[in-house]
Design a protein around this motif. Structure first.
Motif, PDB file in Angstrom:
ATOM      1  N   UNK A 114       0.811  -1.228   0.000  1.00 32.08           N
ATOM      2  CA  UNK A 114       0.000   0.000   0.000  1.00 32.08           C
ATOM      3  C   UNK A 114       0.836   1.265   0.000  1.00 32.08           C
ATOM      4  N   UNK A 162      -0.976   6.800  -9.671  1.00 29.46           N
ATOM      5  CA  UNK A 162      -2.277   7.380 -10.016  1.00 29.46           C
ATOM      6  C   UNK A 162      -2.070   8.351 -11.165  1.00 29.46           C
ATOM      7  N   UNK A 218      -9.094  17.558 -11.022  1.00 29.27           N
ATOM      8  CA  UNK A 218      -8.696  17.805  -9.639  1.00 29.27           C
ATOM      9  C   UNK A 218      -7.876  19.082  -9.529  1.00 29.27           C
ATOM     10  N   UNK A 232      -1.873  11.116  -3.816  1.00 30.20           N
ATOM     11  CA  UNK A 232      -3.084  10.287  -3.851  1.00 30.20           C
ATOM     12  C   UNK A 232      -2.883   8.961  -3.142  1.00 30.20           C
ATOM     13  N   UNK A 233      -1.727   8.380  -3.316  1.00 31.49           N
ATOM     14  CA  UNK A 233      -1.491   7.074  -2.696  1.00 31.49           C
ATOM     15  C   UNK A 233      -1.481   7.179  -1.168  1.00 31.49           C
ATOM     16  N   UNK A 251      -5.343   7.911  -0.191  1.00 32.92           N
ATOM     17  CA  UNK A 251      -6.228   6.768  -0.409  1.00 32.92           C
ATOM     18  C   UNK A 251      -6.251   5.825   0.791  1.00 32.92           C
ATOM     19  N   UNK A 252      -5.162   5.752   1.511  1.00 32.71           N
ATOM     20  CA  UNK A 252      -5.096   4.835   2.663  1.00 32.71           C
ATOM     21  C   UNK A 252      -5.936   5.324   3.840  1.00 32.71           C
ATOM     22  N   UNK A 269     -13.103   6.703   0.418  1.00 32.03           N
ATOM     23  CA  UNK A 269     -13.422   6.655  -1.015  1.00 32.03           C
ATOM     24  C   UNK A 269     -12.400   7.479  -1.778  1.00 32.03           C
ATOM     25  N   UNK A 313     -13.148   9.898  -3.804  1.00 34.54           N
ATOM     26  CA  UNK A 313     -13.538  11.311  -3.691  1.00 34.54           C
ATOM     27  C   UNK A 313     -13.006  11.941  -2.409  1.00 34.54           C
ATOM     28  N   UNK A 329      -9.382  12.573  -2.669  1.00 35.34           N
ATOM     29  CA  UNK A 329      -9.086  13.769  -3.470  1.00 35.34           C
ATOM     30  C   UNK A 329      -9.295  15.047  -2.656  1.00 35.34           C
ATOM     31  N   UNK A 364      -6.136  -2.749  -4.962  1.00 30.79           N
ATOM     32  CA  UNK A 364      -7.496  -2.300  -4.670  1.00 30.79           C
ATOM     33  C   UNK A 364      -8.172  -3.198  -3.644  1.00 30.79           C
ATOM     34  N   UNK A 390      -6.744  -2.369  -0.344  1.00 29.25           N
ATOM     35  CA  UNK A 390      -7.282  -1.079   0.104  1.00 29.25           C
ATOM     36  C   UNK A 390      -8.694  -1.244   0.645  1.00 29.25           C
TER      37      UNK A 390
END
Lengths: 514, 183
Positions: free
Chosen positions: A16, A21, A27, B35-36, B39-40, B44, B46, B49, B119, B122
């Motif tokens: 992870x 991306x 964005x 982002x990585x 995301x964790x 979601x 969104x 972001x 995914x 995640x």
């Protein structure tokens, strides 16, 4: 078991830690909107490090506001104080100037001749150059007139009055100027009871002769209107309501000398004046007392501070059309400083429970991507407890001994103590933000421009009622949603003026000036 | 985009004077990295972001304070983590919650684990309660110590340790369930 758990942790870390991306242009666009809002919200680079529209993480912002307010306050105080001082000096210079230019005037000679005609055995020296002026006469009669102390009190208002006479001086009419000057000065010297010149001629008698001659001089230049019946007519009129255009601007001063008014009127029987307008009592109560500031000069110095407490029905909205649709409340206190009778500076604190509504377009949070799926709410219901810190400067448009009207302008800074917003959408999707709450998250320096008109009604020497309709127009967005919030309402309250009663100081009036 | 350290310093210098194209270039360069991380912590994409853009707003707001002699990525990562934590706090997600322990099933075999995708992993992590997931991410992936985590999340060190241990156990449960491993 522990080893297995550690393996799982390591496994997740390996898988992870980072993933590729793809760059999403949309964005960036949403971030760019946020950056634009951020730029708009911080127009003063100097304050950038103080998180003006961010969290109030420390008290630096508040301290800065207080420091700026204090600085403005003292700069204003210094400028106005200096201005008053210079005006005083200028007035004195004007007196001296007038004296020097009128030393050889015919008026002086006529007065002296009249004195001689009165049968005085010892005539006044016709070459005496000091008879025209307050200053010179004071000097020459210093040993005779023993009411120097009371005269000294009169000097300031006289000098101040003479500032108005200066304009007339510029009309190339030296005699007229002299006459007006003399009339004003003589009137103020009425109160001196012991006036005997060095030749044993009563100074009062000299004054009367001078006054008569002065009036004749004025009369000769204003031949149009007979003044014969003025004494009779004046009984039905309020002296304060007499307007003059250019000749006897200080006649209203005579209302304090009732006994001598008739005497003057009698002596004016040959006087003709075309520029006087007389209005009946009761019609013109809102007549400005032009000598107000001068007559109450001691009071200005004594009552320069005031404290006002007030409450207000308050209306707020992001749009003018909706401004008066929802009622809010405000309660506040303001301390005021009066550097002069015409000017005041106020620094206040107002606790305001603002209830208002805004559209999604009006509510623009720093994160433009705040709205789920890009759908902004159609309606925002806001309830915010704010601390409004106004700093205003006021100018007196009108005042007399019972009331005054002030025009005020200034800035308000806002500290958002609590913010509570509820959002309503036309289109519902899962995960939409329903609302937002925050405490002490936002502070806005000079968030709005304030305009107000204050009506003040004096109850006594210290207390007065104030009614202060106001309008506040936004300079920048406030709160989490950076809403450009209009505010309007009416402050109603009570003001207390600090200081001793005026009548104890001046013996002239029991009214305060503010 | 292969930019040298000098290029990055130039970009940062331009960002300090508010040049929008430099800001975009810096954003684009670190988009995947940011982002990585987010995301964790998010439930979601969104939300991730939002967290990321929150973080970048702070980056550009305070970039004048950044010392260009230091590496940029660790600074960016710290800001992004703080933005993520702020976001979680603002949305009333309790970061100090403690759930009752559940029974631990049989461990998942390594061979199965190797077949799981990003995914899927995640998704399993997101099944953790926010408090557990946050501590797990900070401890296991970012490498913070428990006292540091406690300060960041304003929780006690004990809560941090407890939540981390429970997170690992829960992950094991979820992995078992995901691969339908018989107890």
């Amino acid at each position: 078991m522990k080893e297995e758990e550690d393996n799982i942790a390591q496994f997740f870390k390996n898988h992870l830690a980072e993933k590729e991306f793809e760059f999403d242009e949309s964005q960036w666009e949403t971030l760019e909107k946020g950056l634009d809002n951020m730029d708009d919200a911080a127009p003063f680079p100097f304050f950038e490090n103080l998180n003006w529209n961010g969290k109030l993480s420390d008290i630096r912002s508040v301290l800065l506001v207080i420091a700026l307010g204090g600085l403005l306050f003292f700069i204003g105080w210094y400028i106005i104080e200096r201005s008053i001082s210079e005006n005083h000096i200028t007035s004195t210079e004007v007196v001296n100037s007038i004296e020097s230019t009128t030393k050889e005037s015919e008026s002086n000679k006529v007065i002296e001749n009249n004195i001689a005609e009165k049968g005085n055995e010892k005539s006044i020296d016709s070459n005496d150059e000091g008879n025209n002026s307050v200053t010179n006469r004071d000097e020459e009669t210093a040993g005779i007139v023993n009411s120097t102390k009371s005269k000294t009190k009169e000097i300031d208002p006289i000098n101040s009055n003479l500032e108005d006479e200066t304009d007339i001086t510029k009309n190339d009419d030296g005699e007229k100027n002299l006459s007006n000057l003399q009339l004003t000065e003589e009137t103020n010297v009425f109160e001196d009871e012991q006036k005997v010149d060095e030749n044993n001629i009563s100074v009062e008698e000299v004054d009367t002769l001078k006054r008569e001659e002065s009036i004749r001089n004025i009369s000769s230049q204003n031949p149009s209107v007979p003044f014969n019946n003025l004494a009779k007519e004046t009984e039905n009129y309020e002296i304060d309501s007499i307007y003059t255009n250019n000749t006897i601007s200080n006649i209203s001063q005579l209302n304090n000398k009732e006994g001598e008014l008739n005497q003057l009127i009698i002596s004016l029987k040959d006087f003709q004046l075309d520029s006087i307008e007389v209005k009946p009592m009761g019609i013109v109560n809102l007549v400005e007392d032009e000598d107000y500031e001068e007559r109450l000069l001691p009071a200005i110095r004594d009552k320069r501070w005031a404290l006002a407490l007030f409450v207000a029905p308050d209306f707020n909205s992001a749009s003018f059309s909706e401004l008066y649709s929802r009622l809010s409340q405000a309660v506040g206190v303001q301390i005021e400083y009066y550097p002069s009778a015409r000017v005041k500076i106020g620094l206040g604190t107002i606790l305001n429970n603002k209830i208002y509504s805004a559209t999604g377009e009006d509510y623009t949070p720093p994160r433009a991507y705040y709205w789920k799926g890009g759908i902004a709410p159609t309606y925002t219901d806001a309830r915010c407890l704010t601390l409004d810190i106004p700093i205003n400067v006021g100018y007196s448009l009108f005042k007399n001994s019972r009331r005054s009207i002030w025009l005020n302008a200034g800035f308000s800074s806002y500290w958002m103590l609590t913010e509570n917003y509820k959002f309503e959408y036309d289109t519902y999707i899962e995960g939409q933000v329903e609302g937002w709450e925050g405490k002490r998250e936002n502070f806005h320096l000079m968030g709005s421009l304030n305009l107000s008109v204050t009506y003040e009604h004096y109850l006594n020497n210290h207390f007065s009622l104030i009614v202060d309709p106001y309008f506040k127009t936004p300079i920048r967005g406030v709160g989490q949603g950076s809403i450009y919030l209009l505010s309007s309402g009416v402050n109603v309250g009570l003001k207390y003026r600090f200081g001793q009663n005026v009548n104890k100081q001046s013996g002239k009036s029991s009214r305060s000036l503010h | 985009m292969n930019l040298t350290e000098t290029d990055i310093k130039t970009l940062i210098g331009d960002c300090k004077v508010g040049k929008r194209d430099a800001q975009k270039a810096l954003y684009k360069m670190h988009f995947s990295f940011a982002m990585s991380i987010c995301m964790r912590y998010a439930n979601s994409k969104n939300e991730a972001q939002e967290m990321m853009n929150d973080g970048f707003l702070k980056v550009f707001k305070y970039i004048k304070k950044f010392d260009e002699q230091r590496p940029f990525k660790p600074w960016l990562k710290t800001i992004l983590l703080n933005a993520a934590i702020d976001h979680l706090k603002k949305h009333s997600k309790e970061l100090d919650e403690v759930e009752l322990e559940e029974g631990i099933n049989e461990s998942v075999k390594d061979s199965i684990l190797e077949s799981i995708t990003y995914d899927e992993m995640l998704e399993i992590v997101r099944k953790l309660p926010t408090a557990y997931r946050t501590v797990f991410n900070l401890r296991a992936i970012e490498g913070y110590q428990h006292d540091e985590i406690a300060r960041m999340l304003k929780i006690s060190v004990g809560t941090s340790k407890s939540n981390y241990a429970r997170a690992k156990k829960k992950l094991q449960i979820h992995l078992n369930a995901y691969f339908e491993v018989e107890p």
